[in-house]
Design a protein around this motif. Structure first.
Motif, PDB file in Angstrom:
ATOM      1  N   ALA A 173       7.298  -3.065  -8.859  1.00  0.00           N
ATOM      2  CA  ALA A 173       7.867  -2.120  -7.886  1.00  0.00           C
ATOM      3  C   ALA A 173       8.512  -2.843  -6.707  1.00  0.00           C
ATOM      4  N   LYS A 174       7.940  -3.981  -6.306  1.00  0.00           N
ATOM      5  CA  LYS A 174       8.488  -4.740  -5.178  1.00  0.00           C
ATOM      6  C   LYS A 174       9.642  -5.639  -5.590  1.00  0.00           C
ATOM      7  N   GLY A 175       9.800  -5.863  -6.911  1.00  0.00           N
ATOM      8  CA  GLY A 175      10.801  -6.810  -7.362  1.00  0.00           C
ATOM      9  C   GLY A 175      10.485  -8.219  -6.887  1.00  0.00           C
TER      10      GLY A 175
ATOM     11  N   PRO B 116       0.223  -5.427  -0.954  1.00  0.00           N
ATOM     12  CA  PRO B 116       1.227  -6.125  -0.160  1.00  0.00           C
ATOM     13  C   PRO B 116       2.038  -5.112   0.634  1.00  0.00           C
ATOM     14  N   SER B 117       2.920  -5.586   1.486  1.00  0.00           N
ATOM     15  CA  SER B 117       3.745  -4.650   2.246  1.00  0.00           C
ATOM     16  C   SER B 117       4.599  -3.821   1.283  1.00  0.00           C
ATOM     17  N   ALA B 118       4.765  -2.536   1.629  1.00  0.00           N
ATOM     18  CA  ALA B 118       5.409  -1.576   0.718  1.00  0.00           C
ATOM     19  C   ALA B 118       6.924  -1.590   0.880  1.00  0.00           C
ATOM     20  N   ASN B 119       7.536  -2.737   0.540  1.00  0.00           N
ATOM     21  CA  ASN B 119       8.986  -2.865   0.632  1.00  0.00           C
ATOM     22  C   ASN B 119       9.462  -3.739  -0.518  1.00  0.00           C
ATOM     23  N   ARG B 120      10.770  -3.724  -0.783  1.00  0.00           N
ATOM     24  CA  ARG B 120      11.328  -4.656  -1.767  1.00  0.00           C
ATOM     25  C   ARG B 120      11.048  -6.072  -1.299  1.00  0.00           C
TER      26      ARG B 120
ATOM     27  N   VAL C 201      12.695  -6.313   5.087  1.00  0.00           N
ATOM     28  CA  VAL C 201      11.920  -6.024   6.298  1.00  0.00           C
ATOM     29  C   VAL C 201      10.711  -5.145   5.944  1.00  0.00           C
ATOM     30  N   SER C 202       9.554  -5.466   6.513  1.00  0.00           N
ATOM     31  CA  SER C 202       8.337  -4.714   6.203  1.00  0.00           C
ATOM     32  C   SER C 202       8.366  -3.313   6.814  1.00  0.00           C
ATOM     33  N   PRO C 203       7.730  -2.331   6.150  1.00  0.00           N
ATOM     34  CA  PRO C 203       7.756  -0.948   6.631  1.00  0.00           C
ATOM     35  C   PRO C 203       6.659  -0.664   7.658  1.00  0.00           C
TER      36      PRO C 203
ATOM     37  N   LEU D 174       2.822  -5.944  12.673  1.00  0.00           N
ATOM     38  CA  LEU D 174       3.022  -7.241  12.018  1.00  0.00           C
ATOM     39  C   LEU D 174       1.934  -7.407  10.981  1.00  0.00           C
ATOM     40  N   GLU D 175       2.226  -8.160   9.916  1.00  0.00           N
ATOM     41  CA  GLU D 175       1.218  -8.409   8.890  1.00  0.00           C
ATOM     42  C   GLU D 175       0.001  -9.121   9.480  1.00  0.00           C
ATOM     43  N   SER D 176      -1.073  -9.140   8.649  1.00  0.00           N
ATOM     44  CA  SER D 176      -2.312  -9.773   9.092  1.00  0.00           C
ATOM     45  C   SER D 176      -2.146 -11.288   9.228  1.00  0.00           C
TER      46      SER D 176
ATOM     47  N   SER E  75      12.896 -17.582   3.344  1.00  0.00           N
ATOM     48  CA  SER E  75      13.649 -16.372   3.673  1.00  0.00           C
ATOM     49  C   SER E  75      12.816 -15.154   3.307  1.00  0.00           C
ATOM     50  N   HIS E  76      12.539 -14.329   4.306  1.00  0.00           N
ATOM     51  CA  HIS E  76      11.641 -13.199   4.114  1.00  0.00           C
ATOM     52  C   HIS E  76      11.922 -12.253   5.271  1.00  0.00           C
ATOM     53  N   TYR E  77      11.430 -11.044   5.177  1.00  0.00           N
ATOM     54  CA  TYR E  77      11.592 -10.099   6.291  1.00  0.00           C
ATOM     55  C   TYR E  77      13.059  -9.961   6.690  1.00  0.00           C
TER      56      TYR E  77
HETATM   57 MG    MG Z   1       5.475  -8.576   2.684  1.00  0.00          MG
END
Ligand code: MG
Ligand code: AMP
Length: 327
Positions: free
Chosen positions: A55-57, A143-147, A151-153, A180-182, A232-234
């Protein structure tokens, strides 16, 4: 498998119970935590965990955090120790993830920990997350619910925009308070290692257990990194330019503090008062809002590096990192 936009439902007790039943059946549910929205699946099921990656790819099987309601349930999955106990007493429930050796009788799927002999555990503080975890009665990988890479939701609507097929339900619990994430701390060696800065601030952790070693990837672009610490993230769609002191008419400006340069096409301020907690809570939603077609890029003003600023700067640095080629 569902198609199109996932169902968005208020986080009422009835919907939390429905979400728990869906997770126990192997489906995926997005739910609020105090950090960001998580994409939850049964952490004891290889198939459910595989659905999360799909789902996240996610291009690789990076290890996922197993979410539990409290330290007692974490102890059933990992080899607990005195440092973990002290940290859990100070920071749980809350935005701190502990990496510990897997127990031989752990129910957590090997896919969840990407085949590692360690498992990352966290007890989130958000009341909806707490209620959901207790109703599921098993660790939940989330994990964060985004592709992957995006950017994290921090709001339920972000999830609906980012993920479609494969998510059975999004529990809407409003905006995330930390944003922000943990913080991820590895407790498997004699000295604790900070793998990812996040919502639990480094100085506060060090006040409890002494100095943290720093993982090579943090603050050193190009260095070898631990699993999941992609450079590269977020990343929004537009290029991101850091440490901006001015912005052009074809740029969006992500400001910080009271003194904001004029002239950008569009400006949002992380915190006019210069408050880092307010800036953290606003970061991902503002990056999304500034990510408009037709602009040249997003210019970001400097943010101090202390306290939550460590994690904010980590996310901004990755949002600005060179993007991997499309695959
Ligand atoms: Mg994430
Ligand atoms: P996310 O779920 O997107 O918030 O990311 C989870 C973070 O925890 C990533 O940085 C992972 O690399 C890290 N992580 C999860 N499990 C482990 C583990 N067993 N060992 C090391 N890092 C882990």
């Amino acid at each position: 498998m569902t198609t199109g936009a996932p169902e968005l439902a208020p986080a009422t007790p009835a919907n939390i119970a429905r979400a728990a039943a869906l997770i126990r059946e192997g489906a995926l549910v997005a739910f609020p935590t105090e950090t960001v929205y998580g994409l939850g699946g049964d952490a004891t099921s290889d198939r459910a965990v595989a659905r999360i990656f799909e789902a996240k790819g996610r291009p690789q099987f990076n290890p996922l955090i197993a979410h539990v309601p409290d330290a007692a349930t974490a102890r059933a999955q990992v080899q607990w120790n005195g440092t973990a106990e002290r940290l859990a007493q100070h920071f749980w429930p809350g935005p701190l993830t502990l990496v510990l050796p897997r127990r031989t009788d752990s129910a957590v799927s090997l896919l969840c920990s990407a085949g590692l002999e360690t498992v990352a555990v966290r007890a989130p503080a958000h009341p909806v997350a707490q209620a959901l975890l207790r109703a599921v009665g098993r660790p939940v990988a989330a994990p964060s619910a985004n592709r992957s890479g995006a950017v994290s939701p921090t709001q339920a609507q972000h999830v609906a925009h980012s993920l479609g097929a494969g998510v059975a339900l999004v529990l809407d619990g409003g905006a995330c308070t930390v944003g922000l994430e943990s913080t991820v701390v590895d407790l498997t060696a004699s000295q604790a290692v900070l793998l990812r800065p996040g919502g639990a601030i480094r100085e506060a952790i060090e006040a409890v257990i002494g100095p943290l070693a720093t993982a090579p990837a943090i603050g050193r672009p190009g260095a070898l990194h631990a699993p999941g610490q992609l450079e590269s993230h977020y990343a929004p769609s537009l290029p991101v330019r850091l440490d901006a002191v001015a912005a052009g008419p074809d740029e969006a400006l992500l400001a910080f503090g009271p003194d904001v340069p004029q002239g950008a096409a569009l400006t949002l301020n992380l915190s006019a008062a210069g408050d880092l907690a307010e800036a953290a809570a606003n970061l991902f939603a503002m990056l999304r809002a500034l990510d408009r077609p037709g602009l040249r890029g997003i210019a970001v003003m400097p943010v101090p590096h202390h306290g939550l600023g460590l994690a904010i700067n980590d996310r901004l640095r990755r949002a600005a990192a060179p993007r991997p080629p499309p695959h």
